[in-house]
Design a protein around this motif. Structure first.
Motif, mmCIF file in Angstrom:
data_model
loop_
_atom_site.group_PDB
_atom_site.id
_atom_site.type_symbol
_atom_site.label_atom_id
_atom_site.label_comp_id
_atom_site.label_asym_id
_atom_site.label_seq_id
_atom_site.Cartn_x
_atom_site.Cartn_y
_atom_site.Cartn_z
ATOM 1 N N TRP A 6 0.850 -1.195 0.000
ATOM 2 C CA TRP A 6 0.000 0.000 0.000
ATOM 3 C C TRP A 6 0.881 1.239 0.000
ATOM 4 O O TRP A 6 2.065 1.206 0.341
ATOM 5 C CB TRP A 6 -0.972 -0.009 1.181
ATOM 6 C CG TRP A 6 -0.325 0.182 2.531
ATOM 7 C CD1 TRP A 6 0.014 1.351 3.129
ATOM 8 C CD2 TRP A 6 0.061 -0.847 3.452
ATOM 9 N NE1 TRP A 6 0.582 1.146 4.352
ATOM 10 C CE2 TRP A 6 0.611 -0.213 4.589
ATOM 11 C CE3 TRP A 6 -0.014 -2.248 3.436
ATOM 12 C CZ2 TRP A 6 1.086 -0.914 5.678
ATOM 13 C CZ3 TRP A 6 0.453 -2.936 4.516
ATOM 14 C CH2 TRP A 6 1.009 -2.287 5.628
ATOM 15 N N ASN A 7 0.261 2.324 -0.363
ATOM 16 C CA ASN A 7 0.958 3.603 -0.430
ATOM 17 C C ASN A 7 0.751 4.339 0.883
ATOM 18 O O ASN A 7 -0.372 4.710 1.226
ATOM 19 C CB ASN A 7 0.415 4.441 -1.598
ATOM 20 C CG ASN A 7 1.251 5.683 -1.840
ATOM 21 O OD1 ASN A 7 2.183 5.981 -1.089
ATOM 22 N ND2 ASN A 7 0.926 6.413 -2.909
ATOM 23 N N PRO A 8 1.822 4.591 1.668
ATOM 24 C CA PRO A 8 1.641 5.250 2.965
ATOM 25 C C PRO A 8 1.010 6.632 2.857
ATOM 26 O O PRO A 8 0.288 7.063 3.754
ATOM 27 C CB PRO A 8 3.062 5.331 3.525
ATOM 28 C CG PRO A 8 3.830 4.299 2.790
ATOM 29 C CD PRO A 8 3.223 4.218 1.433
ATOM 30 N N GLU A 9 1.274 7.376 1.731
ATOM 31 C CA GLU A 9 0.713 8.711 1.597
ATOM 32 C C GLU A 9 -0.798 8.675 1.450
ATOM 33 O O GLU A 9 -1.484 9.622 1.857
ATOM 34 C CB GLU A 9 1.350 9.403 0.384
ATOM 35 C CG GLU A 9 2.864 9.594 0.527
ATOM 36 C CD GLU A 9 3.460 10.241 -0.702
ATOM 37 O OE1 GLU A 9 2.703 10.456 -1.681
ATOM 38 O OE2 GLU A 9 4.685 10.514 -0.690
ATOM 39 N N GLU A 10 -1.296 7.588 0.893
ATOM 40 C CA GLU A 10 -2.739 7.466 0.746
ATOM 41 C C GLU A 10 -3.395 6.768 1.925
ATOM 42 O O GLU A 10 -4.620 6.668 1.971
ATOM 43 C CB GLU A 10 -3.054 6.694 -0.552
ATOM 44 C CG GLU A 10 -2.535 7.365 -1.804
ATOM 45 C CD GLU A 10 -2.793 6.528 -3.039
ATOM 46 O OE1 GLU A 10 -3.364 5.408 -2.876
ATOM 47 O OE2 GLU A 10 -2.433 6.960 -4.146
ATOM 48 N N CYS A 11 -2.583 6.261 2.849
ATOM 49 C CA CYS A 11 -3.112 5.468 3.973
ATOM 50 C C CYS A 11 -2.761 6.112 5.303
ATOM 51 O O CYS A 11 -2.256 5.447 6.219
ATOM 52 C CB CYS A 11 -2.587 4.038 3.912
ATOM 53 S SG CYS A 11 -2.981 3.165 2.402
ATOM 54 N N GLU A 12 -3.014 7.387 5.423
ATOM 55 C CA GLU A 12 -2.825 8.114 6.676
ATOM 56 C C GLU A 12 -1.385 8.027 7.193
ATOM 57 O O GLU A 12 -1.138 8.097 8.388
ATOM 58 C CB GLU A 12 -3.785 7.578 7.749
ATOM 59 C CG GLU A 12 -5.252 7.625 7.370
ATOM 60 C CD GLU A 12 -5.771 9.048 7.231
ATOM 61 O OE1 GLU A 12 -5.159 9.939 7.858
ATOM 62 O OE2 GLU A 12 -6.757 9.265 6.514
ATOM 63 N N GLY A 13 -0.410 7.821 6.299
ATOM 64 C CA GLY A 13 0.995 7.748 6.698
ATOM 65 C C GLY A 13 1.380 6.456 7.392
ATOM 66 O O GLY A 13 2.464 6.375 7.998
ATOM 67 N N ILE A 14 0.554 5.441 7.321
ATOM 68 C CA ILE A 14 0.828 4.161 7.976
ATOM 69 C C ILE A 14 1.857 3.387 7.147
ATOM 70 O O ILE A 14 1.647 3.125 5.960
ATOM 71 C CB ILE A 14 -0.457 3.339 8.151
ATOM 72 C CG1 ILE A 14 -1.442 4.099 9.044
ATOM 73 C CG2 ILE A 14 -0.143 1.972 8.755
ATOM 74 C CD1 ILE A 14 -2.789 3.405 9.171
ATOM 75 N N THR A 15 2.984 3.025 7.760
ATOM 76 C CA THR A 15 4.013 2.234 7.089
ATOM 77 C C THR A 15 4.125 0.819 7.636
ATOM 78 O O THR A 15 4.773 -0.028 7.016
ATOM 79 C CB THR A 15 5.386 2.905 7.230
ATOM 80 O OG1 THR A 15 5.705 3.040 8.623
ATOM 81 C CG2 THR A 15 5.384 4.285 6.574
ATOM 82 N N LYS A 16 3.515 0.579 8.779
ATOM 83 C CA LYS A 16 3.595 -0.751 9.381
ATOM 84 C C LYS A 16 2.348 -0.989 10.213
ATOM 85 O O LYS A 16 1.871 -0.084 10.904
ATOM 86 C CB LYS A 16 4.840 -0.863 10.257
ATOM 87 C CG LYS A 16 5.066 -2.240 10.854
ATOM 88 C CD LYS A 16 6.382 -2.313 11.611
ATOM 89 C CE LYS A 16 6.382 -1.426 12.826
ATOM 90 N NZ LYS A 16 7.610 -1.619 13.658
ATOM 91 N N MET A 17 1.855 -2.192 10.159
ATOM 92 C CA MET A 17 0.690 -2.555 10.961
ATOM 93 C C MET A 17 0.845 -3.986 11.458
ATOM 94 O O MET A 17 1.613 -4.776 10.888
ATOM 95 C CB MET A 17 -0.606 -2.408 10.151
ATOM 96 C CG MET A 17 -0.757 -3.418 9.032
ATOM 97 S SD MET A 17 -2.350 -3.315 8.206
ATOM 98 C CE MET A 17 -2.240 -1.679 7.480
ATOM 99 N N SER A 18 0.158 -4.275 12.523
ATOM 100 C CA SER A 18 0.169 -5.632 13.077
ATOM 101 C C SER A 18 -1.133 -6.323 12.761
ATOM 102 O O SER A 18 -2.188 -5.687 12.721
ATOM 103 C CB SER A 18 0.379 -5.580 14.597
ATOM 104 O OG SER A 18 -0.681 -4.889 15.215
#
Length: 456
Positions: free
Chosen positions: A102-114
């Motif tokens: 996913w693109n972090p800029e389009e996803c609220e700046g999220i770069t990592k998730m559990s």
């Protein structure tokens, strides 16, 4: 009819192939429209969760590379009888899932998730030397990056088989092997790599282990090899874990008390044998040493013959030998003072060689005057035959002369007997001194050996 049967048999294969190749030629980018302050939209990852039963690749001919590392946080036990090495590991596995992006800029700046690990494909990495059931918790979490890199950590209590050498217990060093491999995927489907360098794994593990525990970690070495099972070839990484026992507990509880008891037994040689107090004292020490061995038996390994057991056996043998020697010397002194037998010539020569050169040991008498080399003409007060012929005594003088000769013979016999007693006493003291020197030599060599083993 045969063609329809063939298609029915091949249908599952085509279905799996379609699932694996689903999305070929597209970007696999996850739609972030459902992302916000409340986290990720679960429906956005449904396409990924549906593929969790299959290896995540866009091309089945390309093997998945799984990088592994671990941290040894505790050495729980080393069972010498069962040859088991129990430890606690934090295993980390890292691999790429091309279907997650996913693109972090389009996803609220999220770069990592559990996310729950049960929703993802997990590599079947196991330890070949593992001798127990895997009790790893099932509800674990994995971290996923926006580039599809999955990082999965799990705790493991590992009871692995290890060939233990306990000869130098408690100064022993062990080298146990932990071999990571896959039991399902061959080298055509999975390759193993290192997530961290070996020195990083060693430093991290030593920082955690150095503060507590009976064992200390010396180092970890890596060996990469392929394992062949029939016609299949599996990739594997072997880690050689070198550990060393901390001997302070065993030195304080085993070696020091044993050394004290042996030193007291050596000092008992200063007790005079004639007093009769040495034998009861040594018997008491011997009984105390046996009680000590029975109490400390739980600290010793139950299999094999370690060097410390040989040391205890030698200490016990020395104490028994000193007791028997004391009994023998006591009996010898008793016989020597009541009815001393003649000292054999070989024993007299041995006694001369064992004593110092400054001391003079006369020859042991064999039969009255013969052993001393004295003839009647050389006895004190004896004269030449010519003088005796000129001075023939009268009857009164002859009677007095006979009494003096009998008294002189009695005195000579008593002197010879006293000389024999002195020789036997000297022999007893020589044997006592030799055994005492043997005690000192054994104690000195034992102390040097313990210091050498401890420092190495």
């Amino acid at each position: 009819m045969e063609g329809s049967w063939f298609h029915r048999k091949r249908f599952p294969f085509y279905l799996i192939l379609c699932l694996l190749l689903q999305g070929r030629g597209v970007t696999f980018t996850i739609n972030c429209s459902g992302f916000g302050w409340h986290g990720a939209d679960p429906t956005a990852l449904n396409s990924v969760f549906e593929r969790r039963a299959f290896r995540p690749v866009t091309n089945v001919s390309v093997p998945t590379r799984v990088n592994i590392s671990f941290t040894m946080s505790a050495i729980l036990d080393v069972d010498e009888r069962l040859h088991l090495f129990s430890s606690f590991l934090w295993l980390e596995m890292v691999w790429d899932n091309p279907f997650i992006s996913w693109n972090p800029e389009e996803c609220e700046g999220i770069t990592k998730m559990s996310m729950a690990a049960r929703n993802l494909w997990l590599p079947d990495i196991f330890i070949i030397e593992f001798m127990d059931v895997d009790k790893t918790p099932k509800d674990l979490t994995a971290y996923v990056s926006n580039e599809g890199r999955i990082r999965y950590k799990k705790p493991m209590k590992v009871a692995s088989i290890c060939n233990l050498d306990i000869f130098y217990f408690p100064f022993d060093e062990q080298n146990c092997t932990l071999t990571f491999s896959s039991f399902l995927y061959t080298v055509d489907n999975m390759l193993l790599g290192m997530e961290k360098e070996v020195w990083e794994i060693t430093d991290t593990s030593q920082d955690i282990l150095q503060a507590h525990g009976e064992w200390e970690l010396l180092g970890i070495n890596k060996a990469t090899a392929k394992m062949s099972v029939g016609a299949n070839l599996y990739d594997q990484i072997a880690f050689h874990v070198a550990i060393r026992r901390r001997p302070r507990l065993y030195v304080i509880n085993l070696l020091v008390p044993s050394g004290f008891l042996l030193a007291i037994d050596a000092l008992s040689f200063y007790l005079p044998v004639e007093s009769g107090n040495r034998v009861p004292f040594k018997i008491t020490l011997l009984l105390g040493y046996n009680v000590f061995l029975l109490m400390m038996n739980d600290l010793l390994p139950t299999s094999g013959t370690p060097l410390i057991s040989v040391y205890f056996a030698l200490c016990l043998s020395l104490m028994v030998a000193s007791l028997l020697e004391t009994i023998f010397i006591t009996h010898l002194l008793h016989v020597a003072t009541t009815q001393p037998p003649p000292l054999p010539q070989w024993l007299h020569s041995l006694l001369l060689s064992c004593t110092s050169p400054g001391r003079c040991c006369p020859i042991a008498p064999q039969k009255r005057n013969e052993g001393l080399g004295l003839t009647p003409t050389h006895l004190p007060g004896a004269k030449e035959p010519e003088v005796l012929a000129e001075q023939r005594p009268g009857p009164r003088e002859a009677e007095l002369t006979g009494c003096s000769e009998w008294t002189r013979a009695q005195r000579e016999h008593e002197a010879q007997r006293q000389h024999l007693v002195e020789l036997w006493v000297q022999f007893s003291h020589t044997v006592d001194a030799l055994l005492f020197r043997l005690y000192l030599l054994f104690m000195a060599s034992s102390i040097l050996a313990i210091i050498g083993l401890w420092n190495t």
